[in-house]
Design an enzyme around this catalytic site. Structure first.
Site, PDB file in Angstrom:
ATOM      1  N   TRP A 125      56.939  57.034  56.018  1.00  0.00           N
ATOM      2  CA  TRP A 125      55.605  56.436  55.921  1.00  0.00           C
ATOM      3  C   TRP A 125      55.838  54.941  55.646  1.00  0.00           C
ATOM      4  O   TRP A 125      56.540  54.608  54.677  1.00  0.00           O
ATOM      5  CB  TRP A 125      54.853  57.105  54.778  1.00  0.00           C
ATOM      6  CG  TRP A 125      53.461  56.630  54.565  1.00  0.00           C
ATOM      7  CD1 TRP A 125      52.482  56.508  55.511  1.00  0.00           C
ATOM      8  CD2 TRP A 125      52.865  56.240  53.316  1.00  0.00           C
ATOM      9  NE1 TRP A 125      51.326  56.069  54.927  1.00  0.00           N
ATOM     10  CE2 TRP A 125      51.535  55.894  53.588  1.00  0.00           C
ATOM     11  CE3 TRP A 125      53.327  56.162  52.001  1.00  0.00           C
ATOM     12  CZ2 TRP A 125      50.659  55.476  52.594  1.00  0.00           C
ATOM     13  CZ3 TRP A 125      52.462  55.748  51.019  1.00  0.00           C
ATOM     14  CH2 TRP A 125      51.141  55.405  51.309  1.00  0.00           C
ATOM     15  N   ASP A 185      58.274  62.181  46.796  1.00  0.00           N
ATOM     16  CA  ASP A 185      56.882  61.806  47.075  1.00  0.00           C
ATOM     17  C   ASP A 185      56.194  62.965  47.774  1.00  0.00           C
ATOM     18  O   ASP A 185      56.513  63.290  48.924  1.00  0.00           O
ATOM     19  CB  ASP A 185      56.859  60.554  47.961  1.00  0.00           C
ATOM     20  CG  ASP A 185      55.431  60.103  48.241  1.00  0.00           C
ATOM     21  OD1 ASP A 185      54.572  60.267  47.353  1.00  0.00           O
ATOM     22  OD2 ASP A 185      55.167  59.589  49.340  1.00  0.00           O
ATOM     23  N   LYS A 193      44.717  64.585  49.952  1.00  0.00           N
ATOM     24  CA  LYS A 193      44.569  65.550  51.052  1.00  0.00           C
ATOM     25  C   LYS A 193      44.229  66.940  50.532  1.00  0.00           C
ATOM     26  O   LYS A 193      43.340  67.602  51.051  1.00  0.00           O
ATOM     27  CB  LYS A 193      45.850  65.644  51.881  1.00  0.00           C
ATOM     28  CG  LYS A 193      46.658  64.383  51.956  1.00  0.00           C
ATOM     29  CD  LYS A 193      46.230  63.463  53.065  1.00  0.00           C
ATOM     30  CE  LYS A 193      46.753  62.069  52.789  1.00  0.00           C
ATOM     31  NZ  LYS A 193      46.893  61.195  53.905  1.00  0.00           N
TER      32      LYS A 193
HETATM   33  N1  PMP Z   1      52.950  59.370  50.435  1.00  0.00           N
HETATM   34  C1  PMP Z   1      52.843  59.878  51.665  1.00  0.00           C
HETATM   35  C2  PMP Z   1      54.033  60.508  52.293  1.00  0.00           C
HETATM   36  C3  PMP Z   1      51.618  59.814  52.333  1.00  0.00           C
HETATM   37  O1  PMP Z   1      51.520  60.317  53.551  1.00  0.00           O
HETATM   38  C4  PMP Z   1      50.517  59.227  51.685  1.00  0.00           C
HETATM   39  C5  PMP Z   1      49.167  59.165  52.328  1.00  0.00           C
HETATM   40  N2  PMP Z   1      49.128  58.825  53.635  1.00  0.00           N
HETATM   41  C6  PMP Z   1      50.693  58.710  50.419  1.00  0.00           C
HETATM   42  C7  PMP Z   1      51.920  58.808  49.803  1.00  0.00           C
HETATM   43  C8  PMP Z   1      49.586  58.008  49.681  1.00  0.00           C
HETATM   44  O2  PMP Z   1      48.658  58.855  49.202  1.00  0.00           O
HETATM   45  P1  PMP Z   1      47.236  58.307  48.681  1.00  0.00           P
HETATM   46  O3  PMP Z   1      46.374  58.226  49.880  1.00  0.00           O
HETATM   47  O4  PMP Z   1      46.812  59.332  47.700  1.00  0.00           O
HETATM   48  O5  PMP Z   1      47.476  56.982  48.082  1.00  0.00           O
END
Ligand code: PMP
Length: 398
Positions: A130, A211, A246
């Site tokens: 990401w 994460d 999510k």
């Molecule tokens: N880590 C990963 C791997 C994600 O995919 C995301 C969200 N796209 C996040 C962290 C961040 O999450 P949040 O939207 O709760 O900040």
């Protein structure tokens, strides 16, 4: 005055949303951003969340500042979910947990902590990952490198290369890992592979930064947390950033948590203090509404059960869409192998489409996927999956 300020080109994923909104194609489908939409292309409000919201609204109560670490019930919810309700590490009080502003906030506070207390450590992220992982750690002045992870040619994990690379890292380097539903590839390590990797990390005295943004979307709540619990069992230092965006469908409430697993309760107390101090210096304390929802849903036995069922409902709908997409593609493009679609877990599929094919999907069909070829499966439904599969088949025939 501000002429020298650099222009920000915008975030590639969030920018795609603007392009999608401006597109006049009536058949357009947004498979860019990582958001779960239901069968009617709507963002769901979970039933368990509705009940929690009703409890919060009646009676409407005052809104004091929360503690820097957030609500105790929010923090407890993170711990129980990640480590297991009766985990020894929790009873031994070896985990320092704060509530954070989503998974992003957890990563940021974690990166600040690493920068402050492990200034010589580099952080290694998977290739690919990401993209905000890199931005967040670099934004906290932590040097970021990548470890081999995904082989686009074979749609599989380069496990041997990954192990060999990690076996050469320096003591206290940070390895950022996705315990389940890897973003963007959807390809996860098996439990046996986790065992092997974490053993090496233990020998090399590395720090695991797990994460987890999609717990429950892979296999199940416990299976998806395997890597975290195994790392704890091995006695590794473990940071866990978790997101409820999510799995509670609470994207805009910004709810998540940061947990740091320490060797002793005394160290956990010190770490907890420093996490509080990091929060104080950035935003003082988290907002209360989302935290209250997390607290109510997760700590009420019946609502928790209902929540688990609702997450598994989302998981199963995505799995059904994977099967459907795969079967239409196999029928239309028999020369290609689409097994990767059902091997991948969670919201994303890494399609391996070329930039030209991605561009054609967008301009000719109004189908939006991320430029690295990541497609969000949670944007598919019975009404659009055939259209998307046929569009993909068309561009793949080139
Ligand atoms: N880590 C990963 C791997 C994600 O995919 C995301 C969200 N796209 C996040 C962290 C961040 O999450 P949040 O939207 O709760 O900040």
């Amino acid at each position: 005055m501000f002429e020298r300020v650099d222009y920000y080109a915008g975030d590639p994923i969030l920018g795609l949303v603007d392009k999608f909104v401006a597109d006049s194609n009536p058949n357009k489908v947004n498979l860019g951003i990582g958001i779960y939409y239901d069968e009617d292309s709507k963002l769901p409000v979970l039933e368990c969340v509705k009940t929690a919201e009703q409890r919060i609204a009646d009676p409407i109560s005052p809104r004091p500042y929360l503690p820097m670490a957030g609500l105790p019930g929010h923090r407890l919810a993170c711990q129980n979910l990640l480590f297991g309700k009766d985990a020894a590490v929790l009873q031994e009080k070896r985990v320092a947990t704060i509530a954070t502003l989503g998974g992003s906030g957890a990563l940021k506070v974690g990166a600040e902590f690493i920068h402050e207390w492990f200034p010589a450590s580099k952080c290694y992220v998977s290739d690919p990952t990401w993209s905000n992982h890199i931005a967040i750690f670099e934004g906290s002045d932590v040097e970021v490198g990548t470890y081999p992870y995904y082989d686009t040619a074979t749609s599989s994990i380069k496990f041997d290369e990954m192990l060999a690379f990690i076996a050469k890292l320096n003591k206290h380097d940070v390895v950022l890992l996705h315990p389940c539903c890897h973003n963007p590839t959807g390809m996860d390590l098996t439990h046996a592979q986790w065992d092997e990797l974490l053993d090496i990390m233990k020998q090399r005295e590395l720090i695991a930064f797990m994460d987890i943004a999609y717990q429950g979307f892979g296999q199940d709540m416990d299976h998806d947390a395997y890597a975290i619990r195994k790392a704890v069992a091995l006695g590794l230092p473990v940071f866990v950033s978790n997101s409820f965006s999510k799995n509670l469908s609470l994207y805009g409430e910004r709810v998540g948590g940061l947990s740091v697993v320490c060797p002793t309760a005394e160290e956990a107390e010190r770490v907890f203090g420093q996490l509080n101090y990091a929060v104080r210096r950035i935003y003082t304390s988290p907002p209360s509404h989302g935290g209250r929802v997390v607290d109510i849903v997760m700590n009420d036995e019946a609502l928790h059960q209902q929540w688990v069922g609702e997450v598994y409902g989302m998981r199963d709908r995505i799995k059904a869409m994977r099967l459907k997409l795969k079967s239409v593609l196999e029928a239309n493009v028999p020369a290609r192998n689409f097994d990767y679609i059902t091997k991948q877990n969670g919201m994303f599929s890494f399609t391996g489409l070329t930039p030209k094919q991605i561009e054609r999907l967008q301009t000719e069909f109004g189908v939006y996927i991320v430029s690295n070829s990541r497609m969000c499966m949670a944007g598919l439904n019975v009404n659009n999956v055939d259209y998307v599969a046929n569009a993909m088949a068309e561009v793949l025939k080139d």
